[in-house]
Design a protein around this motif. Structure first.
Motif, short mmCIF file in Angstrom:
data_model
loop_
_atom_site.label_atom_id
_atom_site.label_comp_id
_atom_site.label_asym_id
_atom_site.label_seq_id
_atom_site.Cartn_x
_atom_site.Cartn_y
_atom_site.Cartn_z
N UNK A 71 0.53 -9.84 -9.26
CA UNK A 71 1.94 -9.66 -9.62
C UNK A 71 2.90 -9.89 -8.44
N UNK A 72 4.19 -9.73 -8.71
CA UNK A 72 5.23 -10.00 -7.71
C UNK A 72 5.07 -9.12 -6.46
N UNK A 73 4.70 -7.88 -6.66
CA UNK A 73 4.50 -6.96 -5.53
C UNK A 73 3.38 -7.48 -4.62
N UNK A 74 2.29 -7.92 -5.23
CA UNK A 74 1.18 -8.49 -4.46
C UNK A 74 1.59 -9.79 -3.77
N UNK A 75 2.41 -10.59 -4.47
CA UNK A 75 2.89 -11.85 -3.88
C UNK A 75 3.67 -11.56 -2.60
N UNK A 76 4.55 -10.56 -2.65
CA UNK A 76 5.34 -10.18 -1.47
C UNK A 76 4.41 -9.70 -0.36
N UNK A 77 3.39 -8.96 -0.72
CA UNK A 77 2.44 -8.45 0.27
C UNK A 77 1.68 -9.62 0.95
N UNK A 78 1.28 -10.62 0.17
CA UNK A 78 0.60 -11.80 0.73
C UNK A 78 1.56 -12.57 1.64
N UNK A 79 2.81 -12.72 1.22
CA UNK A 79 3.81 -13.40 2.05
C UNK A 79 3.99 -12.65 3.37
N UNK A 80 4.11 -11.34 3.29
CA UNK A 80 4.30 -10.53 4.51
C UNK A 80 3.08 -10.64 5.44
N UNK A 81 1.87 -10.62 4.87
CA UNK A 81 0.65 -10.77 5.68
C UNK A 81 0.64 -12.12 6.40
N UNK A 82 0.99 -13.19 5.67
CA UNK A 82 0.97 -14.52 6.30
C UNK A 82 2.11 -14.65 7.32
N UNK A 83 3.20 -13.91 7.12
CA UNK A 83 4.27 -13.90 8.12
C UNK A 83 3.80 -13.19 9.39
N UNK A 84 3.06 -12.09 9.23
CA UNK A 84 2.49 -11.39 10.40
C UNK A 84 1.53 -12.32 11.15
#
Length: 193
Positions: free
Chosen positions: A162-175
């Protein structure tokens, strides 16, 4: 929202991508075995990436047991307009699909441009019609087979997160990108500003 760089406009077939190993990272047509790459038919959405993200090839996903593909995270934008190559478009993430390509993790963020009429209706993955989600997944499953490559697979029982997980994946790849920029990860041949 997040800023997407458009690499491949909707209804085109030249396989354009940010050239991560070239100075200033221009958008260029991908080359395989000395030939310019085209898809075997047009794509039905806008395709691009989120700058300042990186799928770390040295990091194994704890559940999927595969490593990142050494690229920025990919975005499939499903709005109604064709977006011009090279434009930066603010998008709203709706979900994410864990594609596994040749043993590498290649996340596909499903998103919609914030100024698209569909952005009013779509806020999470369940708002997106099943036919749209299935069409995107199947396109990514099959698109390499005309070149005698195997089908691509997907993690998480082939379901979109879902969208929440998508944001989490984006944040991880940003880190991961921040570590790369700081010199804490091996850049290999990547060109970094």
């Amino acid at each position: 929202g997040y800023n997407m760089v458009v690499e491949i406009p909707k209804m085109t077939k030249a396989k354009m991508e940010v050239a991560t190993k070239e100075p200033n990272n221009p958008i260029a047509q991908d080359i395989k075995k000395g030939n310019l790459r085209d898809y075997h038919g047009p794509i039905f959405w806008n395709y691009g990436c989120l700058p300042q993200t990186w799928e770390d090839p040295n990091e194994e996903h704890p559940e999927l047991k595969v490593f990142g593909d050494d690229d920025p995270i990919d975005v499939v934008e499903i709005g109604s307009k064709s977006l011009e190559m090279g434009t930066v478009t603010e998008v709203k993430p709706l979900g994410v699909l864990a594609m596994i390509d040749d043993g590498e993790l290649d996340w596909k963020v499903l998103a919609v441009a914030v100024d698209d009429p569909l952005a009013e209706e779509y806020n999470d993955i369940d708002d997106v019609p099943d036919a749209v989600k299935a069409g995107i997944r199947e396109w990514f499953r099959w698109y390499k087979t005309p070149d005698d490559k195997p089908l691509n697979g997907f993690g998480f029982d082939e379901k979109y997160l879902d969208a929440k997980e998508a944001v989490s994946v984006i944040e991880e790849t940003h880190e991961s990108w921040k570590k790369l920029k700081a010199g804490d990860s091996d850049a290999g041949k990547l060109w970094l500003a």
